[in-house]
Write an enzyme that holds these catalytic residues in place. Structure first.
Site, short mmCIF file in Angstrom:
data_model
loop_
_atom_site.label_atom_id
_atom_site.label_comp_id
_atom_site.label_asym_id
_atom_site.label_seq_id
_atom_site.Cartn_x
_atom_site.Cartn_y
_atom_site.Cartn_z
N GLY A 187 0.75 -1.24 0.00
CA GLY A 187 0.00 0.00 0.00
C GLY A 187 0.78 1.29 0.00
N GLU A 193 3.72 -6.88 1.98
CA GLU A 193 3.46 -7.26 0.59
C GLU A 193 3.58 -6.03 -0.32
OE1 GLU A 193 0.04 -10.51 2.02
OE2 GLU A 193 -0.52 -8.56 1.17
N PRO A 194 4.76 -5.45 -0.39
CA PRO A 194 4.89 -4.23 -1.19
C PRO A 194 4.86 -4.54 -2.69
CG PRO A 194 7.04 -4.94 -0.43
CD PRO A 194 6.04 -5.89 0.19
N GLY A 195 4.19 -3.70 -3.43
CA GLY A 195 4.15 -3.85 -4.88
C GLY A 195 4.61 -2.57 -5.55
N ARG A 196 3.71 -1.58 -5.53
CA ARG A 196 3.95 -0.33 -6.24
C ARG A 196 5.29 0.32 -5.87
NH1 ARG A 196 -0.22 2.82 -8.15
NH2 ARG A 196 -1.62 1.66 -6.76
N ARG A 218 -4.27 2.94 -15.88
CA ARG A 218 -4.50 3.73 -14.65
C ARG A 218 -5.18 5.07 -14.88
NH1 ARG A 218 -1.02 5.42 -11.65
NH2 ARG A 218 -2.09 4.97 -9.71
N CYS A 277 -10.83 3.59 -29.28
CA CYS A 277 -12.16 4.16 -29.53
C CYS A 277 -12.92 4.28 -28.21
CB CYS A 277 -12.92 3.27 -30.50
SG CYS A 277 -12.01 3.05 -32.01
N GLU A 278 -12.38 5.05 -27.28
CA GLU A 278 -13.00 5.30 -25.98
C GLU A 278 -12.62 6.72 -25.57
OE1 GLU A 278 -14.85 3.18 -24.14
OE2 GLU A 278 -14.57 1.54 -25.57
C1 LIG Z 1 -2.50 -5.01 -4.19
C2 LIG Z 1 -2.09 -5.66 -2.94
C3 LIG Z 1 -0.80 -5.48 -2.45
C4 LIG Z 1 0.20 -4.56 -3.09
O1 LIG Z 1 -0.21 -3.24 -2.97
P1 LIG Z 1 0.78 -2.03 -3.36
O2 LIG Z 1 -0.06 -0.84 -3.16
O3 LIG Z 1 1.15 -2.24 -4.78
O4 LIG Z 1 1.94 -2.09 -2.45
C5 LIG Z 1 -0.44 -6.15 -1.31
N1 LIG Z 1 -1.30 -6.97 -0.67
C6 LIG Z 1 -2.56 -7.16 -1.12
C7 LIG Z 1 -3.45 -8.07 -0.38
C8 LIG Z 1 -3.00 -6.52 -2.26
O5 LIG Z 1 -4.24 -6.70 -2.68
#
Ligand SMILES: *Cc1c(COP(=O)(O)O)cnc(C)c1O
Length: 440
Positions: A264, A298-301, A337, A367-368
């Site tokens: 998050g 659980e880092p992603g972004r 996004r 086409c949107e």
């Molecule tokens: C999407 C998600 C993440 C990653 O979120 P980021 O904002 O990309 O860090 C981690 N855990 C869960 C359960 C998610 O749904």
């Protein structure tokens, strides 16, 4: 002193100089001669070979973000499970695995991709609001590190599947702490009326019930309140609520191995202030340290977001009323996004032309009417054929791309310190049609 440095240890000087160069050119840089470059490689050199649209990622920036996270959380026992859904291109997963990452999968597909990238089942946590029985059977039989269960009904299904298989399933409950993450409502996941998790006040009874079921191993508690969170208060409150729950459960004799605080943390897409990785750790570490359990994140972004750009070419320019439209060969199919969340991405000319900056509506070719990349942007003068880079596109860019209008998936390129390579080729019409049976 200077003489001594030069005469003393040439290898050392070479290494230092080399390190300086690496630092100077890690990530995306701009200069008049080369335009926009990635780790020293001009983007137009890459595009001359692979064409547009293409994602270009900096390995150095991904490693840098990863190491910052790992270092910031060093004061507590922790495991960082990279959220595959942000970007699961295999080469990036392999890079992160080599850095010591574990994985967070949101579907059976992401579990398989994680396995192919070399993650072992005990390095994978499985999240997802609607896990099918076949997905759960796969996760249970693999013995993943934790299934983050979303509801009492899902827990019953996990238990039945584990019992049938004569095994035990490692389960954490995803709780919904009713916290507003203050982010876009499409990416808020921790409020009561969002579809995610078990209301936190129901969790203690649920854990007591689960503790009586031999097919379940209660390993943790999970929370994830949203994405692109820029203010730490909601993350702190979510951490306090699940750590409080873990402590209360331990007092009852239900000792969990970990608290999983999800992902998050946001990144700066524009000039607004965003909490840094270090501030994030500073907020969470004291809360977790007192609990005595392992921290999972659980880092992603924050890992890949700033490490990727989407490079597109200008295919048309036209005036309409008081607006000038710049039409790119990339749009919502490559980067959803802006159309999905009204998200802002900075846009830059790869080789800015001289001349007064102008205001453009930067749009995609689909086409949107929602296929807008950036509204009312001030850019150097653009001409057809020019390249533009859409910045901070490494997370939820390629991973969300699709093939509407029979558009091919963009190529993806990874730039390492010693060169660059295509990590996903552009798809072809044959790729798009490969699944179809037309009776001929
Ligand atoms: C999407 C998600 C993440 C990653 O979120 P980021 O904002 O990309 O860090 C981690 N855990 C869960 C359960 C998610 O749904």
């Amino acid at each position: 002193m200077i003489a001594k440095r030069f005469s003393g240890c040439q290898t050392e000087i070479a290494r230092v100089q080399c390190a300086d160069v690496t630092i100077a050119t890690a990530g995306f840089t701009r200069d008049a001669a080369a335009g926009l470059s990635c780790s020293g490689v001009p983007l137009d050199t890459i595009i001359a070979r692979v064409g547009t649209p293409a994602y270009v990622y900096s390995a150095a920036l991904i490693r840098q973000a990863w190491r910052r996270l790992d270092r910031a959380f060093a004061p507590v026992p922790h495991a960082l499970h990279y959220a595959l859904k942000a970007n699961s291109t295999l080469a990036l997963l392999r890079l992160l695995r080599a850095e010591g990452a574990c994985a967070d999968a949101n579907s059976a597909g992401e579990i398989e991709v994680a396995l192919r990238a070399g993650f072992t089942p005990d390095q994978i946590v499985f999240t997802g609001v609607g896990k099918s029985d076949s997905e759960l059977r796969r996760a249970v039989s693999l013995g993943v590190h934790a299934i983050n269960a979303e509801s009492p009904g899902e827990i019953d299904r996990i238990e039945a599947i584990a019992r049938d298989a004569g095994t035990r399933a490692r389960v954490a409950v995803r709780v919904n702490p009713d916290i507003d993450a203050g982010t876009h409502h499409h990416i808020s996941t921790g409020r009561r009326h969002d579809k995610f998790g078990v209301p936190i006040e129901l969790a203690p009874a649920l854990y007591r019930d689960m503790a009586r079921k031999p097919a379940l191993v209660l390993v943790g508690v999970h929370v994830h309140v949203g994405s692109q969170i820029t203010d730490l208060a909601p993350l702190r409150r979510a951490a306090e609520s699940v750590v409080g729950l873990a402590r209360a459960l331990r007092a009852e004799g239900i000792a969990l191995e970990h608290v999983d605080l999800g992902g998050g943390l946001g990144i700066p897409y524009d000039d607004s202030p965003v909490a840094t990785i270090e501030q994030y750790a500073h907020a969470l570490v004291p809360i977790v340290r007192s609990s005595g359990v392992t921290l999972l994140l659980e880092p992603g972004r924050v890992v890949v977001g700033a490490a990727g750009v989407l490079v597109a070419a200008v295919v048309d320019i036209k005036a309409s009323g008081d607006r000038t439209f710049v039409v790119l060969d990339a749009g919502m199919t490559e980067l959803l996004r802006p159309a999905l969340y009204g998200a802002y991405h900075r846009i830059e000319a790869v080789r800015p032309r001289a001349g007064a900056r102008r205001r453009y509506e930067v749009v995609g070719p689909l086409c949107e009417s929602s296929d807008v990349v950036g509204r009312d942007r001030e850019l150097p003068p653009l001409e057809v054929g020019d390249l533009v880079a859409i910045l901070d596109a490494g997370a939820y860019g390629s991973a969300m791309s699709f093939t509407y209008n029979r558009r091919p998936l963009a190529a993806e390129v990874l730039v390492e310190d010693d060169g660059w390579r295509v990590i996903r080729r552009r798809s072809t019409v044959d790729d798009l049609l490969a699944l179809e049976v037309d009776g001929e």
